[in-house]
Motif scaffolding. Structure first.
Motif, PDB file in Angstrom:
ATOM      1  N   THR A 267     -76.773 -16.541 -83.879  1.00 42.10           N
ATOM      2  CA  THR A 267     -78.158 -16.445 -84.133  1.00 42.10           C
ATOM      3  C   THR A 267     -78.264 -14.901 -84.816  1.00 42.10           C
ATOM      4  O   THR A 267     -77.767 -13.837 -84.150  1.00 42.10           O
ATOM      5  N   GLY A 268     -79.062 -14.718 -85.885  1.00 45.67           N
ATOM      6  CA  GLY A 268     -79.217 -13.373 -86.512  1.00 45.67           C
ATOM      7  C   GLY A 268     -77.907 -12.889 -86.946  1.00 45.67           C
ATOM      8  O   GLY A 268     -76.929 -13.566 -87.245  1.00 45.67           O
ATOM      9  N   GLY A 269     -78.161 -11.517 -87.284  1.00 50.63           N
ATOM     10  CA  GLY A 269     -77.024 -10.739 -87.783  1.00 50.63           C
ATOM     11  C   GLY A 269     -76.512  -9.804 -87.138  1.00 50.63           C
ATOM     12  O   GLY A 269     -75.827  -8.702 -87.492  1.00 50.63           O
ATOM     13  N   GLU A 270     -76.635  -9.789 -85.790  1.00 57.18           N
ATOM     14  CA  GLU A 270     -76.246  -8.512 -85.015  1.00 57.18           C
ATOM     15  C   GLU A 270     -74.954  -8.650 -84.066  1.00 57.18           C
ATOM     16  O   GLU A 270     -74.329  -7.573 -83.919  1.00 57.18           O
ATOM     17  N   THR A 271     -74.770  -9.861 -83.828  1.00 57.67           N
ATOM     18  CA  THR A 271     -73.520 -10.063 -82.908  1.00 57.67           C
ATOM     19  C   THR A 271     -72.207  -9.644 -83.828  1.00 57.67           C
ATOM     20  O   THR A 271     -71.988  -9.936 -84.919  1.00 57.67           O
ATOM     21  N   MET A 272     -71.377  -8.525 -83.307  1.00 60.02           N
ATOM     22  CA  MET A 272     -70.165  -8.103 -83.840  1.00 60.02           C
ATOM     23  C   MET A 272     -68.879  -8.792 -83.159  1.00 60.02           C
ATOM     24  O   MET A 272     -67.834  -8.931 -84.079  1.00 60.02           O
ATOM     25  N   TRP A 273     -69.001  -9.122 -81.928  1.00 58.25           N
ATOM     26  CA  TRP A 273     -68.092  -9.940 -81.287  1.00 58.25           C
ATOM     27  C   TRP A 273     -68.463 -10.710 -80.165  1.00 58.25           C
ATOM     28  O   TRP A 273     -69.068 -10.201 -79.390  1.00 58.25           O
ATOM     29  N   GLY A 274     -67.655 -11.699 -79.903  1.00 56.96           N
ATOM     30  CA  GLY A 274     -68.140 -12.696 -78.667  1.00 56.96           C
ATOM     31  C   GLY A 274     -67.224 -13.736 -78.647  1.00 56.96           C
ATOM     32  O   GLY A 274     -65.954 -13.814 -79.088  1.00 56.96           O
ATOM     33  N   ALA A 275     -67.806 -14.883 -77.943  1.00 59.54           N
ATOM     34  CA  ALA A 275     -66.585 -16.033 -77.668  1.00 59.54           C
ATOM     35  C   ALA A 275     -67.496 -17.156 -77.827  1.00 59.54           C
ATOM     36  O   ALA A 275     -68.996 -17.466 -77.039  1.00 59.54           O
ATOM     37  N   ASN A 276     -67.387 -18.112 -78.670  1.00 58.29           N
ATOM     38  CA  ASN A 276     -67.815 -19.234 -78.975  1.00 58.29           C
ATOM     39  C   ASN A 276     -67.385 -20.334 -77.949  1.00 58.29           C
ATOM     40  O   ASN A 276     -66.151 -20.666 -77.705  1.00 58.29           O
ATOM     41  N   ILE A 277     -68.476 -20.610 -77.111  1.00 60.96           N
ATOM     42  CA  ILE A 277     -68.391 -21.600 -75.904  1.00 60.96           C
ATOM     43  C   ILE A 277     -68.551 -23.030 -76.048  1.00 60.96           C
ATOM     44  O   ILE A 277     -69.792 -23.290 -76.727  1.00 60.96           O
ATOM     45  N   THR A 278     -67.905 -24.165 -76.334  1.00 63.11           N
ATOM     46  CA  THR A 278     -68.319 -25.340 -76.216  1.00 63.11           C
ATOM     47  C   THR A 278     -68.288 -26.072 -75.106  1.00 63.11           C
ATOM     48  O   THR A 278     -67.681 -25.578 -73.808  1.00 63.11           O
ATOM     49  N   SER A 279     -68.928 -27.341 -74.873  1.00 57.12           N
ATOM     50  CA  SER A 279     -68.882 -28.083 -73.600  1.00 57.12           C
ATOM     51  C   SER A 279     -67.703 -28.319 -73.217  1.00 57.12           C
ATOM     52  O   SER A 279     -67.374 -28.353 -71.732  1.00 57.12           O
ATOM     53  N   ALA A 280     -66.532 -28.419 -73.860  1.00 60.19           N
ATOM     54  CA  ALA A 280     -65.399 -28.782 -73.391  1.00 60.19           C
ATOM     55  C   ALA A 280     -64.419 -27.308 -72.626  1.00 60.19           C
ATOM     56  O   ALA A 280     -63.862 -27.855 -71.992  1.00 60.19           O
TER      57      ALA A 280
END
Length: 481
Positions: A267-280
């Motif tokens: 979302t947007g252009g602010e996130t520099m680092w994170g973790a994509n979480i899936t239902s699995a």
């Protein structure tokens, strides 16, 4: 042999990799020389670190507070002046500071998350030659260096005192090799020397590297880490420069995106680092949103009414024209969420219920690092402009600050607390700035079991080394209770 607590989890990292990484040749089947020339093997190791940072139960099995790096960020915020919980439950031991003591299992949450990943990063750093000409290997070594430097930065700020004025005091043990031997705690200066060098080398090694997605690091993230380190060290000119450079290429969120729940790293252009979480990959209630999404009836916060709220003083300091104030329930209530009490946060919401992403770092944080560093290095005009550039996007009625000196610094820090509430900055800044814990005051909305007051610099602001580490490593000198 003095075995370390960190050793017990050192091999878990590869088993937590995603399936597409499990098909590569495991590290254990090749020697060090081969590992130093294998981009695929090192890629799998680095992927294991990223996976571990969002995994459940690697530090304190069975604990619903143990879901990786995001949990540590918010646990420290729970120790600040700015956040409270309405009932005693998970995170209560952070809120009331009992979790910092050596016999409390929470004292090992960060220790047992970061040290095993430091050991894994050391494998990559020591295997790949520092002067390699291979672009892939160079970028992998750069990521390992950035991760190791950042992990030590997290540990240093939790288990040690602030940097300035405490350089000769005890911090945390330093491991730059894959070692089985326990070490004594290094000094603050020694630890920060390693942190700074790791991040400087990482910035250089990641030059020109393009990551596949924001689950991994690139040069801008390493620069952001280094800017924060320089701010902690009081190297303000360097902090301002690195913060400015790191935020280039990122755009600030508009009101719609800022108010979207912070559950999607795209979302947007602010996130520099994170973790994509899936239902699995979801661990459902043992997750950030399970604890901090007050609107989710299936989680601890919304379902069991263990609400996570903003301190009334901070809420009242938010301008009425600032849309960020809408992220908290007013005294008159919120018709969309009538069950929520006053001051409950609606900032963090996951409409997917079980697959909300973890955002570790936003470019917004760098505006405040840059502004504070500019102000402290004598460029108040530049500081005011940087502060204006972000604040006016949140509060259209905001005008260029007329403050100067400590009043300007206080304004910058206040805006930072508002913007980054619940994202892992408030408690670290309290330590760095010499701000005490004050929750017992007239009109306080903090609850009795966490309504503590501690003076700035009190022992309570330093986590004790976990009991298991003390038992396993006789070289450890414990911090005062």
């Amino acid at each position: 042999m003095k075995k370390l607590l960190i050793i017990t989890m050192s091999l878990l990292v590869l088993t937590s990799c995603e399936k597409d990484f499990l098909d590569t040749q495991p590290e254990s089947t090749i020697n060090d020389e081969q590992l130093g020339t294998s981009a695929e093997a090192n890629k799998a190791i680095i992927a294991g670190i990223y996976s571990a940072l969002r995994s459940y139960g690697l530090s304190i099995p069975g604990s619903h507070e143990d879901y990786g790096h995001k949990s540590i960020l918010v646990a420290t915020d729970m120790m600040s002046n700015d956040m409270l919980m309405t009932k005693s439950s998970w995170y209560g031991s952070f809120y009331n500071y009992l979790g910092r003591t050596q016999t409390n299992s929470r004292s090992k949450l960060a220790w047992s998350i970061y040290y095993p990943q430091i050991k894994t990063a050391n494998t990559v750093i020591n295997a790949i030659p520092a002067d390699t000409d291979d672009a892939s290997l160079k970028s992998l070594r750069g990521q390992a260096l950035a991760l190791r430097g950042y992990f030590y930065f997290m540990l240093a700020r939790m288990y040690g005192p602030t940097y300035v004025g405490n350089e000769s005091k005890l911090c945390v043990p330093l491991y730059t090799d894959v070692s089985l031997e326990g070490k004594a705690r290094a000094t603050v200066a020694e630890v920060y020397t390693v942190i700074e060098k790791d991040l400087i080398d990482a910035v250089e090694a990641l030059e020109g590297f393009t990551r596949a997605n924001k689950d991994g690091l690139d040069q801008s993230v390493a620069q952001a880490f280094l800017a924060d380190v320089y701010l902690e060290e009081g190297k303000y000119a360097l902090a301002a420069t690195l913060a400015h450079e790191a935020r280039q290429g990122y755009t600030l969120l508009n009101e719609t995106d800022w108010s979207n729940g912070f559950y999607d790293i795209t979302t947007g252009g602010e996130t520099m680092w994170g973790a994509n979480i899936t239902s699995a990959q979801s661990t459902f209630v043992a997750s950030f949103f399970g604890h901090f999404d007050n609107t989710n009836d299936s989680g601890y916060a919304g379902g069991l009414q263990i609400f996570k709220n903003i301190d009334v003083r901070l809420y009242n300091s938010i301008s009425a024209t600032d849309y960020r104030k809408k992220a908290f329930v007013p005294v008159t209530g919120n018709p969309l969420y009538p069950a929520l009490p006053a001051y409950a946060n609606t900032k963090f919401r996951d409409p997917t219920v079980d697959s909300g992403d973890y955002i570790y770092l936003r470019s917004a944080s760098l505006y405040y690092i840059e502004a504070e560093a500019l102000a402290r290095s004598g460029n108040e005009a530049g500081a005011k402009q940087v502060l204006y550039d972000i604040t006016v996007t949140r509060d259209p009625a905001y005008t260029l600050s007329t403050n100067s000196g400590s009043a300007l610094i206080n304004e910058i820090i206040l805006q930072k607390r508002i913007e980054l509430w619940g994202e892992g900055y408030a408690w670290f800044d309290m330590k760095r700035l010499g701000v005490g814990l004050v929750r017992d005051y007239p009109g306080s909305n903090h609850v009795a079991f966490g309504k503590n007051n501690y003076a700035a610099g009190a022992n309570e602001f330093i986590f004790q080394v976990p009991q298991a580490e003390v038992d396993a490593n006789p070289l450890i000198v414990q911090s005062p209770l």
